[in-house]
Design an enzyme around this catalytic site. Structure first.
Site, PDB file in Angstrom:
ATOM      1  N   ASP A  22      47.740  18.979  29.137  1.00  0.00           N
ATOM      2  CA  ASP A  22      48.389  18.060  30.086  1.00  0.00           C
ATOM      3  C   ASP A  22      49.601  17.427  29.399  1.00  0.00           C
ATOM      4  O   ASP A  22      49.452  16.565  28.546  1.00  0.00           O
ATOM      5  CB  ASP A  22      47.336  17.015  30.490  1.00  0.00           C
ATOM      6  CG  ASP A  22      47.933  15.844  31.241  1.00  0.00           C
ATOM      7  OD1 ASP A  22      49.054  15.981  31.763  1.00  0.00           O
ATOM      8  OD2 ASP A  22      47.258  14.801  31.296  1.00  0.00           O
ATOM      9  N   ASN A  24      52.097  15.650  30.825  1.00  0.00           N
ATOM     10  CA  ASN A  24      52.691  14.423  31.379  1.00  0.00           C
ATOM     11  C   ASN A  24      51.691  13.289  31.575  1.00  0.00           C
ATOM     12  O   ASN A  24      51.999  12.285  32.225  1.00  0.00           O
ATOM     13  CB  ASN A  24      53.419  14.727  32.705  1.00  0.00           C
ATOM     14  CG  ASN A  24      52.449  15.223  33.772  1.00  0.00           C
ATOM     15  OD1 ASN A  24      51.254  15.337  33.519  1.00  0.00           O
ATOM     16  ND2 ASN A  24      52.952  15.507  34.962  1.00  0.00           N
ATOM     17  N   ASP A  30      49.318  21.342  33.003  1.00  0.00           N
ATOM     18  CA  ASP A  30      50.513  21.719  33.762  1.00  0.00           C
ATOM     19  C   ASP A  30      51.279  22.823  33.021  1.00  0.00           C
ATOM     20  O   ASP A  30      50.908  23.219  31.909  1.00  0.00           O
ATOM     21  CB  ASP A  30      51.396  20.487  33.995  1.00  0.00           C
ATOM     22  CG  ASP A  30      51.507  19.635  32.750  1.00  0.00           C
ATOM     23  OD1 ASP A  30      51.761  20.226  31.682  1.00  0.00           O
ATOM     24  OD2 ASP A  30      51.295  18.408  32.814  1.00  0.00           O
ATOM     25  N   ASP A  99      48.088  35.161  38.995  1.00  0.00           N
ATOM     26  CA  ASP A  99      47.122  35.482  40.046  1.00  0.00           C
ATOM     27  C   ASP A  99      47.827  35.771  41.362  1.00  0.00           C
ATOM     28  O   ASP A  99      48.876  35.185  41.659  1.00  0.00           O
ATOM     29  CB  ASP A  99      46.221  34.268  40.281  1.00  0.00           C
ATOM     30  CG  ASP A  99      44.835  34.457  39.743  1.00  0.00           C
ATOM     31  OD1 ASP A  99      44.005  35.038  40.454  1.00  0.00           O
ATOM     32  OD2 ASP A  99      44.573  34.025  38.600  1.00  0.00           O
ATOM     33  N   ASP A 203      42.826  38.366  42.987  1.00  0.00           N
ATOM     34  CA  ASP A 203      41.638  37.593  43.332  1.00  0.00           C
ATOM     35  C   ASP A 203      40.873  38.283  44.473  1.00  0.00           C
ATOM     36  O   ASP A 203      41.478  38.734  45.446  1.00  0.00           O
ATOM     37  CB  ASP A 203      42.091  36.191  43.784  1.00  0.00           C
ATOM     38  CG  ASP A 203      40.928  35.258  43.994  1.00  0.00           C
ATOM     39  OD1 ASP A 203      40.259  34.936  43.003  1.00  0.00           O
ATOM     40  OD2 ASP A 203      40.694  34.861  45.150  1.00  0.00           O
ATOM     41  N   GLU A 277      39.861  41.761  40.387  1.00  0.00           N
ATOM     42  CA  GLU A 277      38.569  41.089  40.404  1.00  0.00           C
ATOM     43  C   GLU A 277      37.784  41.724  41.545  1.00  0.00           C
ATOM     44  O   GLU A 277      37.911  41.336  42.694  1.00  0.00           O
ATOM     45  CB  GLU A 277      38.732  39.578  40.657  1.00  0.00           C
ATOM     46  CG  GLU A 277      37.415  38.850  40.514  1.00  0.00           C
ATOM     47  CD  GLU A 277      37.256  37.636  41.413  1.00  0.00           C
ATOM     48  OE1 GLU A 277      36.461  36.767  41.055  1.00  0.00           O
ATOM     49  OE2 GLU A 277      37.886  37.552  42.483  1.00  0.00           O
ATOM     50  N   HIS A 338      36.583  31.434  34.451  1.00  0.00           N
ATOM     51  CA  HIS A 338      36.492  30.090  35.036  1.00  0.00           C
ATOM     52  C   HIS A 338      35.452  30.005  36.163  1.00  0.00           C
ATOM     53  O   HIS A 338      35.312  28.953  36.777  1.00  0.00           O
ATOM     54  CB  HIS A 338      37.874  29.694  35.575  1.00  0.00           C
ATOM     55  CG  HIS A 338      38.301  30.566  36.711  1.00  0.00           C
ATOM     56  ND1 HIS A 338      38.615  31.908  36.538  1.00  0.00           N
ATOM     57  CD2 HIS A 338      38.413  30.328  38.035  1.00  0.00           C
ATOM     58  CE1 HIS A 338      38.900  32.431  37.720  1.00  0.00           C
ATOM     59  NE2 HIS A 338      38.801  31.513  38.632  1.00  0.00           N
ATOM     60  N   ASP A 339      34.756  31.102  36.439  1.00  0.00           N
ATOM     61  CA  ASP A 339      33.731  31.107  37.494  1.00  0.00           C
ATOM     62  C   ASP A 339      32.320  31.253  36.941  1.00  0.00           C
ATOM     63  O   ASP A 339      31.358  31.276  37.721  1.00  0.00           O
ATOM     64  CB  ASP A 339      33.958  32.293  38.449  1.00  0.00           C
ATOM     65  CG  ASP A 339      35.223  32.162  39.260  1.00  0.00           C
ATOM     66  OD1 ASP A 339      35.624  31.027  39.567  1.00  0.00           O
ATOM     67  OD2 ASP A 339      35.824  33.204  39.585  1.00  0.00           O
TER      68      ASP A 339
HETATM   69  C1  NOJ Z   1      37.573  34.175  42.656  1.00  0.00           C
HETATM   70  C2  NOJ Z   1      38.184  33.093  41.828  1.00  0.00           C
HETATM   71  O1  NOJ Z   1      38.097  33.456  40.485  1.00  0.00           O
HETATM   72  C3  NOJ Z   1      37.423  31.838  42.160  1.00  0.00           C
HETATM   73  O2  NOJ Z   1      37.705  30.779  41.272  1.00  0.00           O
HETATM   74  C4  NOJ Z   1      37.713  31.465  43.581  1.00  0.00           C
HETATM   75  O3  NOJ Z   1      36.913  30.359  43.949  1.00  0.00           O
HETATM   76  C5  NOJ Z   1      37.392  32.620  44.529  1.00  0.00           C
HETATM   77  N1  NOJ Z   1      37.831  33.879  44.028  1.00  0.00           N
HETATM   78  C6  NOJ Z   1      38.040  32.410  45.864  1.00  0.00           C
HETATM   79  O4  NOJ Z   1      39.413  32.561  45.752  1.00  0.00           O
END
Ligand code: NOJ
Length: 536
Positions: A22, A24, A30, A99, A203, A277, A338-339
């Site tokens: 971050d 700022n 960011d 992405d 995505d 993905e 991140h999921d």
């Molecule tokens: C996959 C992404 O990695 C995830 O973070 C997102 O919630 C879903 N697709 C929907 O876009």
């Protein structure tokens, strides 16, 4: 790296910008923060960055709810910052991919606002999936599908129609049968390619095309369990059965979209790439996304979901390599993102995670590293009040969601918020994280960061690493994997909780995921949960 084409065996580092740095002091990472982090990434030894969404977005799903795919959200900065970041990455020798989110837009996108304000059957509505409901007065959704974030996959509009959203209600699914949609995405691809990006992470790449939209699913709740990358409490057989034929994912029509995208990328110089993905079953279907003329890489989620089990991992490695050889695509090795739970937490501790990382770093193909993985960060057990993931909100808290792996990462142990930024971080950092800060780990020869740096360096300098060369298995004791990569490298992985002794004549240690193993008179005693690279 041994491939001629950069992405075929690249180490690609995922930056989730909100939690990276971050600049700022507003508590959220960011683009200027990413620029500040480039020296660290160059020094780590990765080849490229995958930057998660920074586009205009009401941020209901961490930016995967895009309201303008060709602009930057003010929380992240400006388009000038994006251009500066691309240039700065390139000048350090790092590629940058971004992405693209083709399955849905945000409900704040101008198209959706127009659709809501337009009548049934209008052109504006046909860019999404609007249908009348069932029941006497259309009061029931058009089918029984459940959103990936739980709750119905349909929301009713003020005039009584329903729209489809496989994710949050703020993420209406796009109708790819409408030519406006493909034209707009082509514009977006060109916009970022013209700005200099090296490719795209797609995505929900298996979304987009949908058939049989009005048909019920026999087991929608369980289907959603099977679809979640962070839901591990399901057997492989059940998951495979449920995902074998999902009416809204992995339909034939998606491939037509990607053949067009490939043609667009091929107009540009510099080996621009795409990574899909696409969490599909059986895993052989993932290979269909990377056939010649389609996408370049597909995340290997099947491997990612395995436990620390030598036989299962070996079988998956063999299967992956065999399936991809047929379509001439390189494999990818991913341990978390991140999921998902962070690999340390998922696999059962830092020691196993280091051994697993060294295993994947030695396999043919490309690797993905999720920010903080190199530091050995665990997932964080957050208080419910801190959680923001729509999966947590829509499930009424029964699904804890994905915030646990998104906590802002630690840079400097002695600074406020561990140097992430001066503002209050958007998710709280644990007070035990000084030990994981980059400055602390950089000084420690036994740290996870040091190990990652060494293995990434060897991927560039050792002729057997990276590339897509052959991997030859050698018989090994139960619980151990043993293979060669030519020229001259042997990899031994002990997944057991006990030491194992085996004969390995004429070799020396090149790199070890943990200390304690011994090599004497041609006998290797490899410690529990350890990977060793041996040089012949
Ligand atoms: C996959 C992404 O990695 C995830 O973070 C997102 O919630 C879903 N697709 C929907 O876009």
């Amino acid at each position: 790296m041994n491939s001629q084409v950069w992405w075929r065996d690249a180490a690609i580092y995922q930056v989730y910008p909100r939690s990276f740095r971050d600049s700022n002091g507003d508590g959220e990472g960011d683009l200027q923060g990413v620029i500040e982090g480039l020296p660290y990434l160059a020094d780590l030894g990765v080849d490229a960055i995958w930057l998660s969404p920074f586009y205009k977005s009401p941020n209901k799903d961490g930016g995967y709810d895009v309201s303008d795919p060709r602009d930057v959200d003010p929380r992240f900065g400006t388009l000038d910052d994006a251009a500066e970041l691309i240039g700065a990455a390139h000048s350090r020798g790092l590629k940058l991919i971004v992405d693209i989110v083709p399955n849905h837009f945000s409900s704040e996108h101008e198209w959706f606002k127009e659709a809501i304000g337009s009548p049934r059957g209008s052109a504006a509505r046909s860019r999404f999936h609007f249908y009348d409901g069932r029941g006497e007065n259309g009061e029931l959704p058009p089918n029984n599908w459940i959103s990936v974030f739980r709750g119905p996959a349909w929301t009713r509009t003020p005039d009584g129609q329903w729209y489809l959203h496989l994710f949050d209600s703020s993420q209406p699914d796009l109708n790819w049968k409408n030519p406006d949609v493909s034209a707009d995405f082509e514009k977006t691809l060109r916009f970022w390619l013209d700005l200099g990006v090296d490719g795209f992470r797609i995505d929900v790449a298996h979304g987009g095309a949908k058939d049989n939209i009005l048909i019920d699913h026999p087991n929608p709740e369980r289907l959603i369990d099977a679809l979640r990358l962070d839901f591990l409490d399901i057997s492989e057989t059940e998951r495979a059965g449920l995902l074998a034929d999902v009416p809204f994912f992995d339909r034939e029509g998606v491939h037509e979209i990607y053949r067009k995208w490939r043609a667009v990328l091929d107009e540009y110089s510099g080996d621009r790439m795409t990574v899909a993905e696409a969490f599909v079953y059986p895993s052989s279907r993932a290979a269909r996304y990377v056939r010649p003329g389609e996408l370049n890489q597909v995340f290997n989620f099947n491997f990612m979901m395995l436990g620390w089990d030598a036989a299962a991992m070996r079988a998956s490695i063999e299967k992956t390599l065999a399936e991809l050889i047929d379509v001439q695509a390189p494999a990818t090795w991913v341990l978390n993102n991140h999921d998902t739970p962070r690999v340390v937490t998922r696999i059962g501790g830092a020691r196993k995670a280091r051994a697993l990382a060294m295993l994947t770093h030695s396999l043919p193909g490309g690797i993905y590293i999720y920010q903080g993985e190199e530091l050995g960060l665990p997932s964080v057990d957050l208080p419910d009040e801190a959680r923001q993931d729509p999966a947590f909100i829509r499930s009424g808290g029964s699904d804890k969601g994905r915030d646990e792996c998104r906590v802002p990462i630690p840079w400097i142990a002695s600074e406020p918020n561990y140097g992430y930024g001066t503002g209050n971080p958007w998710l709280p950092q644990p007070d035990t994280w000084a030990q994981f800060a980059m400055d602390v780990e950089a000084q420690d020869p036994t740290s996870s960061l040091t190990l990652y740096k060494e293995s990434l360096k060897l991927r560039h300098t050792h002729p057997a690493l990276g590339g897509e060369g052959v991997l030859t298995w050698i018989d090994a004791p139960h619980g151990v994997m043993h293979f060669t990569r030519e020229p001259g490298l042997e990899v031994v992985v002990n997944t057991l909780d006990t030491d194992v002794s085996m004969e390995v004549k004429g070799k020396s240690f090149l790199l070890q995921s943990a200390s304690g193993s011994l090599l004497q008179d041609g006998v290797l005693t490899i410690s529990a949960n350890t990977t060793i690279w041996l040089q012949r």
